[in-house]
Design a protein around this motif. Sequence first.
Motif, PDB file in Angstrom:
ATOM      1  N   SER A  71       0.117   5.287  -3.189  1.00 44.47           N
ATOM      2  CA  SER A  71       0.273   6.269  -4.264  1.00 44.47           C
ATOM      3  C   SER A  71      -0.396   7.598  -3.928  1.00 44.47           C
ATOM      4  CB  SER A  71      -0.318   5.718  -5.568  1.00 44.47           C
ATOM      5  OG  SER A  71      -1.726   5.556  -5.465  1.00 44.47           O
ATOM      6  N   GLU A  72      -1.013   7.686  -2.734  1.00 48.84           N
ATOM      7  CA  GLU A  72      -1.734   8.888  -2.328  1.00 48.84           C
ATOM      8  C   GLU A  72      -1.135   9.449  -1.041  1.00 48.84           C
ATOM      9  OE1 GLU A  72      -5.676   7.500  -1.725  1.00 48.84           O
ATOM     10  OE2 GLU A  72      -6.107   7.225  -3.867  1.00 48.84           O
ATOM     11  N   PRO A  73      -1.438  10.716  -0.713  1.00 51.86           N
ATOM     12  CA  PRO A  73      -1.014  11.245   0.591  1.00 51.86           C
ATOM     13  C   PRO A  73      -1.550  10.356   1.714  1.00 51.86           C
ATOM     14  CG  PRO A  73      -1.825  13.014  -0.809  1.00 51.86           C
ATOM     15  CD  PRO A  73      -2.137  11.728  -1.530  1.00 51.86           C
ATOM     16  N   LYS A  74      -0.732  10.129   2.720  1.00 49.72           N
ATOM     17  CA  LYS A  74      -1.096   9.171   3.763  1.00 49.72           C
ATOM     18  C   LYS A  74      -2.246   9.682   4.622  1.00 49.72           C
ATOM     19  CE  LYS A  74       0.903   6.302   7.402  1.00 49.72           C
ATOM     20  NZ  LYS A  74       2.140   5.948   8.134  1.00 49.72           N
ATOM     21  N   ARG A  75      -3.317   8.881   4.709  1.00 51.85           N
ATOM     22  CA  ARG A  75      -4.468   9.239   5.542  1.00 51.85           C
ATOM     23  C   ARG A  75      -4.861   8.125   6.504  1.00 51.85           C
ATOM     24  NH1 ARG A  75      -9.201   9.863   3.039  1.00 51.85           N
ATOM     25  NH2 ARG A  75      -8.579   8.673   1.202  1.00 51.85           N
ATOM     26  N   PHE A  76      -4.261   6.943   6.334  1.00 51.39           N
ATOM     27  CA  PHE A  76      -4.635   5.798   7.159  1.00 51.39           C
ATOM     28  C   PHE A  76      -3.394   5.147   7.770  1.00 51.39           C
ATOM     29  CE2 PHE A  76      -7.538   6.067   3.510  1.00 51.39           C
ATOM     30  CZ  PHE A  76      -8.738   6.306   4.165  1.00 51.39           C
ATOM     31  N   GLU A  77      -3.536   4.721   9.031  1.00 48.38           N
ATOM     32  CA  GLU A  77      -2.553   3.830   9.639  1.00 48.38           C
ATOM     33  C   GLU A  77      -3.141   2.425   9.537  1.00 48.38           C
ATOM     34  OE1 GLU A  77       0.424   4.194  10.728  1.00 48.38           O
ATOM     35  OE2 GLU A  77       0.624   6.378  10.767  1.00 48.38           O
ATOM     36  N   THR A  78      -2.400   1.519   8.906  1.00 51.75           N
ATOM     37  CA  THR A  78      -2.945   0.203   8.592  1.00 51.75           C
ATOM     38  C   THR A  78      -2.372  -0.885   9.489  1.00 51.75           C
ATOM     39  OG1 THR A  78      -3.208   0.843   6.272  1.00 51.75           O
ATOM     40  CG2 THR A  78      -3.280  -1.514   6.774  1.00 51.75           C
ATOM     41  N   ILE A  79      -3.270  -1.691  10.048  1.00 55.97           N
ATOM     42  CA  ILE A  79      -2.898  -2.897  10.791  1.00 55.97           C
ATOM     43  C   ILE A  79      -3.382  -4.079   9.969  1.00 55.97           C
ATOM     44  CG2 ILE A  79      -3.173  -4.222  12.921  1.00 55.97           C
ATOM     45  CD1 ILE A  79      -3.806  -1.562  14.335  1.00 55.97           C
ATOM     46  N   VAL A  80      -2.457  -4.911   9.548  1.00 55.03           N
ATOM     47  CA  VAL A  80      -2.783  -6.044   8.694  1.00 55.03           C
ATOM     48  C   VAL A  80      -3.165  -7.252   9.558  1.00 55.03           C
ATOM     49  CG1 VAL A  80      -1.815  -7.702   7.064  1.00 55.03           C
ATOM     50  CG2 VAL A  80      -1.362  -5.269   6.781  1.00 55.03           C
ATOM     51  N   LEU A  81      -4.228  -7.934   9.153  1.00 61.06           N
ATOM     52  CA  LEU A  81      -4.683  -9.145   9.839  1.00 61.06           C
ATOM     53  C   LEU A  81      -4.204 -10.348   9.042  1.00 61.06           C
ATOM     54  CD1 LEU A  81      -8.367  -7.981  10.484  1.00 61.06           C
ATOM     55  CD2 LEU A  81      -6.376  -7.693  11.984  1.00 61.06           C
ATOM     56  N   THR A  82      -3.421 -11.229   9.679  1.00 63.75           N
ATOM     57  CA  THR A  82      -2.859 -12.375   8.971  1.00 63.75           C
ATOM     58  C   THR A  82      -3.142 -13.667   9.723  1.00 63.75           C
ATOM     59  OG1 THR A  82      -0.712 -12.366  10.101  1.00 63.75           O
ATOM     60  CG2 THR A  82      -0.951 -10.928   8.188  1.00 63.75           C
ATOM     61  N   ALA A  83      -3.110 -14.764   8.984  1.00 69.08           N
ATOM     62  CA  ALA A  83      -3.221 -16.077   9.615  1.00 69.08           C
ATOM     63  C   ALA A  83      -1.943 -16.359  10.391  1.00 69.08           C
ATOM     64  CB  ALA A  83      -3.447 -17.147   8.553  1.00 69.08           C
ATOM     65  N   THR A  84      -2.050 -17.157  11.430  1.00 64.00           N
ATOM     66  CA  THR A  84      -0.893 -17.495  12.250  1.00 64.00           C
ATOM     67  C   THR A  84       0.225 -18.083  11.395  1.00 64.00           C
ATOM     68  OG1 THR A  84      -2.299 -17.927  14.160  1.00 64.00           O
ATOM     69  CG2 THR A  84      -0.085 -18.873  14.201  1.00 64.00           C
ATOM     70  N   GLY A  85       1.422 -17.547  11.570  1.00 64.09           N
ATOM     71  CA  GLY A  85       2.582 -18.065  10.860  1.00 64.09           C
ATOM     72  C   GLY A  85       2.831 -17.435   9.504  1.00 64.09           C
ATOM     73  N   ASN A  86       1.907 -16.591   9.027  1.00 64.09           N
ATOM     74  CA  ASN A  86       2.068 -15.986   7.701  1.00 64.09           C
ATOM     75  C   ASN A  86       2.861 -14.681   7.818  1.00 64.09           C
ATOM     76  OD1 ASN A  86       1.896 -15.460   5.006  1.00 64.09           O
ATOM     77  ND2 ASN A  86      -0.337 -15.386   4.918  1.00 64.09           N
ATOM     78  N   ILE A  87       4.066 -14.793   8.368  1.00 62.96           N
ATOM     79  CA  ILE A  87       4.891 -13.612   8.620  1.00 62.96           C
ATOM     80  C   ILE A  87       5.363 -12.977   7.312  1.00 62.96           C
ATOM     81  CG2 ILE A  87       6.956 -12.740   9.760  1.00 62.96           C
ATOM     82  CD1 ILE A  87       4.760 -13.710  11.633  1.00 62.96           C
ATOM     83  N   ALA A  88       5.665 -13.812   6.319  1.00 59.84           N
ATOM     84  CA  ALA A  88       6.160 -13.286   5.045  1.00 59.84           C
ATOM     85  C   ALA A  88       5.152 -12.330   4.416  1.00 59.84           C
ATOM     86  CB  ALA A  88       6.469 -14.430   4.088  1.00 59.84           C
ATOM     87  N   MET A  89       3.877 -12.680   4.497  1.00 56.40           N
ATOM     88  CA  MET A  89       2.836 -11.813   3.942  1.00 56.40           C
ATOM     89  C   MET A  89       2.751 -10.506   4.719  1.00 56.40           C
ATOM     90  SD  MET A  89       0.576 -11.628   1.511  1.00 56.40           S
ATOM     91  CE  MET A  89       0.146 -13.295   1.000  1.00 56.40           C
ATOM     92  N   ALA A  90       2.906 -10.591   6.042  1.00 58.81           N
ATOM     93  CA  ALA A  90       2.864  -9.382   6.865  1.00 58.81           C
ATOM     94  C   ALA A  90       4.026  -8.458   6.525  1.00 58.81           C
ATOM     95  CB  ALA A  90       2.904  -9.758   8.342  1.00 58.81           C
ATOM     96  N   VAL A  91       5.200  -9.036   6.329  1.00 58.82           N
ATOM     97  CA  VAL A  91       6.372  -8.235   5.966  1.00 58.82           C
ATOM     98  C   VAL A  91       6.157  -7.562   4.613  1.00 58.82           C
ATOM     99  CG1 VAL A  91       8.816  -8.341   5.345  1.00 58.82           C
ATOM    100  CG2 VAL A  91       7.978  -9.598   7.339  1.00 58.82           C
ATOM    101  N   GLU A  92       5.581  -8.300   3.674  1.00 60.22           N
ATOM    102  CA  GLU A  92       5.278  -7.732   2.356  1.00 60.22           C
ATOM    103  C   GLU A  92       4.328  -6.547   2.491  1.00 60.22           C
ATOM    104  OE1 GLU A  92       5.280  -7.617  -1.953  1.00 60.22           O
ATOM    105  OE2 GLU A  92       6.600  -8.470  -0.428  1.00 60.22           O
ATOM    106  N   ALA A  93       3.327  -6.698   3.360  1.00 61.07           N
ATOM    107  CA  ALA A  93       2.365  -5.613   3.572  1.00 61.07           C
ATOM    108  C   ALA A  93       3.042  -4.385   4.162  1.00 61.07           C
ATOM    109  CB  ALA A  93       1.243  -6.089   4.492  1.00 61.07           C
ATOM    110  N   MET A  94       3.968  -4.592   5.079  1.00 61.44           N
ATOM    111  CA  MET A  94       4.639  -3.463   5.719  1.00 61.44           C
ATOM    112  C   MET A  94       5.549  -2.725   4.738  1.00 61.44           C
ATOM    113  SD  MET A  94       5.216  -5.073   9.542  1.00 61.44           S
ATOM    114  CE  MET A  94       5.514  -3.532  10.401  1.00 61.44           C
ATOM    115  N   LYS A  95       6.032  -3.424   3.720  1.00 59.90           N
ATOM    116  CA  LYS A  95       6.815  -2.761   2.679  1.00 59.90           C
ATOM    117  C   LYS A  95       5.972  -1.734   1.932  1.00 59.90           C
ATOM    118  CE  LYS A  95      10.048  -6.558   1.706  1.00 59.90           C
ATOM    119  NZ  LYS A  95      10.460  -7.561   0.687  1.00 59.90           N
ATOM    120  N   TYR A  96       4.662  -1.971   1.891  1.00 64.88           N
ATOM    121  CA  TYR A  96       3.759  -1.059   1.188  1.00 64.88           C
ATOM    122  C   TYR A  96       3.056  -0.095   2.144  1.00 64.88           C
ATOM    123  CZ  TYR A  96       4.400  -3.609  -3.159  1.00 64.88           C
ATOM    124  OH  TYR A  96       4.943  -4.172  -4.292  1.00 64.88           O
ATOM    125  N   GLY A  97       3.584   0.037   3.358  1.00 70.79           N
ATOM    126  CA  GLY A  97       3.084   1.091   4.234  1.00 70.79           C
ATOM    127  C   GLY A  97       2.267   0.658   5.425  1.00 70.79           C
TER     128      GLY A  97
END
Length: 223
Positions: A71-97
Amino acid sequence: MSDFVYIVDDDPILRDILRSALLHHQNLHVQCFISGDAFLRDCEDRDPGVLLLDVQMPGSSGIDVLRHLSSEPKRFETIVLTATGNIAMAVEAMKYGARDFLEKPFEVDQLHRRIDQAFEALCTDRAANQSKRKAMALIASLSVREREVLSRIADGQANKVTAHELGVSIRTIETHRAAIMNKLAVTTISEAVLVAARAGMLRSSDVAETTDESVYRSGTNHG
């Protein structure tokens, strides 16, 4: 000048591992946070940087943090840390930037590569933002009528058509065109259109269709 990396993870062991792996890599300045809430507190005062973000944490989850940042001007590039196999959560995170994700456990070399790529993207974003701010300042120097004329120029409208629709003489439109080029510090009308595009004044499709200088030179197309 240091590049900032923010580690947000509720696991103290993983935070220490990540911090140790990054402290001496490319002059990075590393800050750690025990939760999403801790990172978001005073977030607006933090320097731009790369965010290593755990997804599942007590309180604000990684997804919650990304929702807030989106909701703010972009200031961070985010790398999400996920448990092995939790691809669905990673995809959800990428939808939000989120830019990327790493599955735990990961190799240090892999982490370094992803961090370097994220900083390259951040530099590109900074350059684009600076270009946009400069263009917006230039466009703000134009009068309302000059902006209207520039918009019609971008549409490929001929001087005589613009003059007729605005109820002024062709000479007046030519005067506006000269003033626009002077205020925008450009030497061609196509450059003026590109400034308008960078400022967000035009749709990208308008620019793709109207940056041929031959269209603008005489101002006699479309009739």
